[in-house]
Enzyme design. Structure first.
Site, mmCIF file in Angstrom:
data_model
loop_
_atom_site.group_PDB
_atom_site.id
_atom_site.type_symbol
_atom_site.label_atom_id
_atom_site.label_comp_id
_atom_site.label_asym_id
_atom_site.label_seq_id
_atom_site.Cartn_x
_atom_site.Cartn_y
_atom_site.Cartn_z
ATOM 1 N N LYS A 1 -4.827 -3.297 -10.971
ATOM 2 C CA LYS A 1 -5.673 -3.319 -9.723
ATOM 3 C C LYS A 1 -7.055 -3.630 -10.043
ATOM 4 C CE LYS A 1 -2.090 -3.768 -7.524
ATOM 5 N NZ LYS A 1 -0.772 -3.123 -8.033
HETATM 6 C C1 LIG Z 1 0.087 -2.385 -7.144
HETATM 7 C C2 LIG Z 1 0.746 -2.637 -5.701
HETATM 8 C C3 LIG Z 1 1.474 -1.355 -4.609
HETATM 9 C C4 LIG Z 1 1.400 0.405 -5.533
HETATM 10 O O1 LIG Z 1 1.143 1.039 -6.431
HETATM 11 P P1 LIG Z 1 1.492 1.812 -7.578
HETATM 12 O O2 LIG Z 1 -0.323 2.433 -7.078
HETATM 13 O O3 LIG Z 1 0.945 0.878 -8.454
HETATM 14 O O4 LIG Z 1 1.651 2.979 -7.524
HETATM 15 C C5 LIG Z 1 1.938 -1.557 -3.848
HETATM 16 N N1 LIG Z 1 1.908 -2.930 -3.173
HETATM 17 C C6 LIG Z 1 1.220 -3.427 -3.210
HETATM 18 C C7 LIG Z 1 1.304 -4.776 -2.793
HETATM 19 C C8 LIG Z 1 0.814 -3.700 -4.769
HETATM 20 O O5 LIG Z 1 0.313 -5.119 -5.435
#
Ligand SMILES: *Cc1c(COP(=O)(O)O)cnc(C)c1O
Length: 396
Positions: A186
């Site tokens: 992210k």
């Molecule tokens: C990455 C993501 C999540 C979940 O995040 P994690 O930290 O990997 O559990 C939820 N929603 C969206 C749209 C994402 O891209």
């Protein structure tokens, strides 16, 4: 998008603080912490950056969604409306509090279509969960109006659009609750982690307790604390929080880099009449994490995606065929492949997702998304732009 591209001395310094005193847990051990409360500091920084009264950091974005839903009092038998295009975490979080995920069409914003949301509301609906996929947002004004009419919670999943804004507000801060992921790929990363933001004192108060076994966090003797309601453990460790602090400080710079790279690529592709762009709702400003384009039809989009790959343009996605991001490949959800038994209520509630989503298929079939990276030099972005034009022109 991946914040890890910008790792440097700042992250190391924050982590070193934690290693120097050895307290890896966010609560307790006050005498030996040397004043370091990294998770708490990250929460202050997050609330500050997102202009909300409260923030709660947790162990993942999925955990943030789960804690947000639980804090809003959502549970068994309740329905939560979510889009057909998202990451599987959306329905996992809803299922984990016992509620029923109800899939709903998207439109040319690649996020929830307000008209479809309106049509999906039943007497069991408790919340609407728009997901701001690939750097841009849902039509939040329209969704807010629907929520106000039906007395529903608006929960923004801003995991892929941190740093974008809507109506002058940071994404995630417009709804009743907003969630971010700080997982490894992210824009802001701490390895594994997540955060939720809210202006509701009640939700914030429930969130800090729920993510720590129900601990009331009163006094400085953990063992003597009381537990006003059931919770779980979704705590973030101090090591992860330390990385997050350094990364969040870089967010504005990160967004500026994304915007610059995005704009070069977008301007280049604008010269191809057959290429159009994903619609950004009025008053919205993207985070520029992805450039999302529409080709004239599914056939051309498939060809364009292949041609891009062949021409050396990496990190472009054809989500329509993706196992993790589009409902067509979520057979584990649609066929209810669960390790243990699901409740009768869930079994029947989930049935309604076995239907077709024509608007979603139309838009997803035409979409190709390209990740915007942070480490590219200007020469690399320009070369990429030429390669993209070359590849797409060959197939349109
Ligand atoms: C990455 C993501 C999540 C979940 O995040 P994690 O930290 O990997 O559990 C939820 N929603 C969206 C749209 C994402 O891209």
């Amino acid at each position: 998008m991946p914040g890890f591209e910008l790792f440097g001395a700042e992250e190391k310094k924050e982590v070193q603080d934690v290693l120097d005193n050895g307290v890896l847990m966010r609560y307790g051990f006050d005498p030996i912490r040397n004043g370091h409360y990294k998770a708490l500091e990250l929460e202050k920084d997050l609330a500050n950056r997102m202009q909300t009264k409260y923030a709660q950091v947790v162990s993942s974005g999925t955990a943030a969604l789960t804690v947000a839903l639980a804090s809003a009092g959502i549970g068994s038998g309740d329905e939560v409306i979510m889009p057909t295009f998202t990451f599987v975490a959306s329905f996992e979080a809803i299922l984990s509090v016992g509620a029923t995920p109800v899939l709903c069409d998207i439109d040319d914003t690649l996020t929830l279509a307000p008209k479809a949301v309106q049509a999906a509301i039943t007497s069991k609906t408790k919340a609407i969960m728009p997901v701001h996929m690939c750097g841009s947002m849902a039509d939040l004004k329209a969704l807010r109006a629907i929520c106000d009419t039906h007395n529903l919670i608006l929960l923004e999943d801003a995991c892929q659009a941190i740093g974008g804004t809507y109506d002058g507000k940071p994404l995630g801060s417009y709804g009743d609750l907003g969630c971010f992921s700080f997982d490894y790929v992210k824009t802001v990363t701490c390895g594994e982690g997540g955060g939720l933001i809210t202006n509701s004192e009640e939700f914030a108060d429930r969130a800090h307790k729920y993510q720590d076994h129900g601990h009331d966090h009163v006094g400085n003797d953990r063992g003597a604390e009381t537990h006003p309601f059931l919770g779980y453990n979704y705590r973030l460790s101090e090591l992860n929080a330390a990385v997050g602090i350094a990364q969040l400080r870089k967010l504005d710079n990160t967004i500026a880099i994304q915007e610059k790279n995005y704009t070069i690529l977008r301007d280049a592709l604008s010269t191809i009449p057959e290429v159009t762009f994903r619609r950004v709702p009025e008053t919205g400003v993207e985070s520029y994490a992805f450039l999302n384009i529409f080709l004239p039809n599914e056939n051309v989009a498939r060809k364009a995606h292949k041609a891009l790959g062949k021409n050396g343009v990496d990190a472009c996605f054809y989500w329509f065929d993706n196992n993790w991001h589009y409902y067509k490949k979520w057979e584990h959800l649609l066929e209810q492949k669960s390790l243990g038994k699901l409740s009768k209520e869930l079994q029947s509630g989930l049935q309604k997702n076995n239907t077709s989503f024509e608007s979603s298929d139309l838009w997803m079939g035409r979409t190709v998304s390209c990740l915007i990276k942070l480490g590219w030099t200007e020469a690399e972005v320009n070369e990429r732009a030429s390669k993209m034009i070359e590849a797409i022109k060959r197939v349109v």
